[in-house]
Scaffold this motif. Structure first.
Motif, PDB file in Angstrom:
ATOM      1  N   PHE A  71      41.494  36.042  38.030  1.00  0.00           N
ATOM      2  CA  PHE A  71      42.431  36.647  38.975  1.00  0.00           C
ATOM      3  C   PHE A  71      43.788  37.036  38.392  1.00  0.00           C
ATOM      4  O   PHE A  71      44.547  37.729  39.058  1.00  0.00           O
ATOM      5  CB  PHE A  71      42.661  35.707  40.166  1.00  0.00           C
ATOM      6  CG  PHE A  71      41.405  35.247  40.829  1.00  0.00           C
ATOM      7  CD1 PHE A  71      40.530  36.158  41.399  1.00  0.00           C
ATOM      8  CD2 PHE A  71      41.084  33.901  40.892  1.00  0.00           C
ATOM      9  CE1 PHE A  71      39.364  35.743  42.017  1.00  0.00           C
ATOM     10  CE2 PHE A  71      39.923  33.473  41.513  1.00  0.00           C
ATOM     11  CZ  PHE A  71      39.058  34.398  42.078  1.00  0.00           C
ATOM     12  N   SER A  97      45.554  35.853  44.737  1.00  0.00           N
ATOM     13  CA  SER A  97      45.238  37.201  44.270  1.00  0.00           C
ATOM     14  C   SER A  97      45.130  38.165  45.447  1.00  0.00           C
ATOM     15  O   SER A  97      45.631  39.299  45.399  1.00  0.00           O
ATOM     16  CB  SER A  97      43.918  37.177  43.493  1.00  0.00           C
ATOM     17  OG  SER A  97      43.521  38.474  43.110  1.00  0.00           O
ATOM     18  N   GLY A 153      40.974  41.131  40.580  1.00  0.00           N
ATOM     19  CA  GLY A 153      42.125  40.520  41.224  1.00  0.00           C
ATOM     20  C   GLY A 153      43.420  40.982  40.586  1.00  0.00           C
ATOM     21  O   GLY A 153      43.450  41.757  39.651  1.00  0.00           O
TER      22      GLY A 153
END
Length: 449
Positions: free
Chosen positions: A103, A415, A446
């Motif tokens: 992420f 995220s 992300g």
């Protein structure tokens, strides 16, 4: 590519984890339970025990092997729990790395810090129990699987071999982690949202073979003792929790234990337990739901250790362990325990949110045809579902999986929030970063931080 922000984020997570774990380790006595005595007893003369087959039918060798190895350098239980606390600090850093890969930097900081301050991590690292070791190995296996997702072919195979070996080792510490091997072997190789079947087969075979090579010596050892599988206590545990769930007819386990307990009896108990479950499907489904709640829901947690987790008076015995010096006679720092207790309830709630978020991450990944990420999300979820299906509702069983659910779940939430903020702040006209595609640093799509 590692940036200055990454290095700072990792150092922050490690510093917070070190402060939290080492203060708890220094100010709270090592925590000794009845199972602790069994592990220490098996560690005494461990090589000879394995050579002669002088081993019980309930325990896998991973944790006694750690106790034995530490005993080569120190006979003090404080040395063992210090090592576990240091391992848990490193595990927070490994969890940060996995979330960073998925992420980005800021979500990794959020997930890593929650992992670092979780009281459950501190408590089990201070206990002479299997939880801290199994969590360290499991999180390392999860990280290896994560880094394999968008790796080039040769590196992907190497990382899948590492993941398989680590999940095999985790299973030798906690047998209920066996299902993670199947999930890891099934993680597909996805390129352009399309599954590459030949690459998937190669990666899955590498994962499964590595795990099998780790498990094979123990399985062969057990087969010589007429123990078919990792342990011979699954039937006992199934009926124990079936009794607690009120499934009829109740089984008198004390009567079964009288005069010893053999692998044949455990297999027979397993059949009895399955018949009890099939006889009343609705009650069984209700019991499975309650088991899942106790493993993941903050307000329903229970088990043989969990009720004492917030306290400073939790030593079950006198601190004596076979082959190890007694726990120092010192008073726990109740101020440190008060901090622990204050954190416990909100962090239990955060863990439950983390479990839900991991499930949503997996569902969202499947919707986008990122089947590799969907399978990755199953790595902590599938073992918990398997536990619930066997009615094994002891909170301890899920603790090695909870940390990664906490870190990944909150990493995904962070995220998602950063993506929403970025979208809300976008200027009219061409999208920011148009023409820039998500690279291997952000396989989940992300925020990159």
């Amino acid at each position: 590519m590692t940036t200055t922000r990454d290095r700072i984020g990792l150092l922050v997570v490690l510093a917070v984890a070190a402060a939290a774990h080492l203060t708890y380790g220094a100010w709270v006595k090592p925590i000794v339970w009845a199972d602790s005595v069994r592990y220490a007893e098996l560690a005494v003369g461990l090589p000879e025990r394995l050579r002669t087959g002088n081993w019980d039918t309930w325990t896998v060798p991973g944790y006694p092997a750690l106790v034995w190895a530490v005993g080569r350098f120190s006979r003090r239980v404080e040395g063992l729990v210090l090592l576990q606390q240091l391992m848990s600090v490193a595990t927070a850093g490994i969890a940060w790395g996995a979330v960073r890969r998925l992420f980005g930097a800021w979500p990794a900081l959020v997930g890593g810090l929650l992992f670092a301050v979780s009281p459950v991590r501190h408590y089990y690292a201070q206990s002479v129990l299997t939880e801290a070791l199994s969590e360290t190995v499991f999180v390392a296996g999860f990280a290896a699987a994560t880094f394999s997702l968008d790796a080039v072919a040769r590196r992907r195979i190497a990382l899948r071999v590492l993941a398989g070996a680590l999940f095999g080792l985790a299973t030798l510490v906690r047998p209920n982690l066996l299902v993670a091997i199947a999930i890891a072997a099934g993680i597909p190789v996805v390129e352009g949202r399309r599954v590459r079947f030949a690459a998937t087969l190669a990666a899955g075979t590498a994962t499964a073979l590595a795990a099998a090579l780790v498990l094979a010596p123990w399985l062969a050892f057990n087969e010589r003792r007429d123990v078919h599988g990792l342990t011979a206590n699954a039937g006992y545990n199934l009926n124990l929790f079936a009794n607690l769930a009120g499934l009829e007819p109740k089984v008198d386990l004390a009567e079964w234990e009288a005069g010893g307990y053999s692998p044949e009896e455990d297999r027979e108990l397993g059949e009895i337990g399955r018949r009890r479950m099939l006889a009343d499907p609705l009650a069984t489904l209700r019991a499975m739901g309650l088991a899942l709640g106790s493993l993941t829901y903050w307000d329903a947690q229970r088990g043989d250790v969990a009720p004492w987790l917030p306290d400073c008076t939790f030593t079950a015995g006198d601190g004596s362990l076979p082959g190890i010096d007694r726990v120092d006679e010192r008073t726990n720092d109740h101020g440190r325990c008060d901090v622990h207790r204050a954190l416990l309830r909100p962090m239990h709630a955060a863990a439950t949110i983390g479990w839900v978020a991991v499930a949503l991450f997996g569902l969202g990944s499947a919707r986008r045809r990122r089947w590799d990420l969907a399978a990755l999300a199953l790595l902590p979820i599938a073992p918990v579902l398997a536990l619930a299906a066997m009615l094994l509702a002891n909170t301890r069983y899920a603790s090695p999986l909870e940390g990664i659910a906490l870190a990944v779940g909150w990493g995904w939430l962070a995220s998602f929030a950063l993506g929403a903020i970025g979208a809300a702040g976008a200027l009219p006209g061409p999208a920011r970063g148009a023409g820039v595609r998500a690279g291997p640093e952000t396989p989940a799509g992300g925020a990159t931080g």
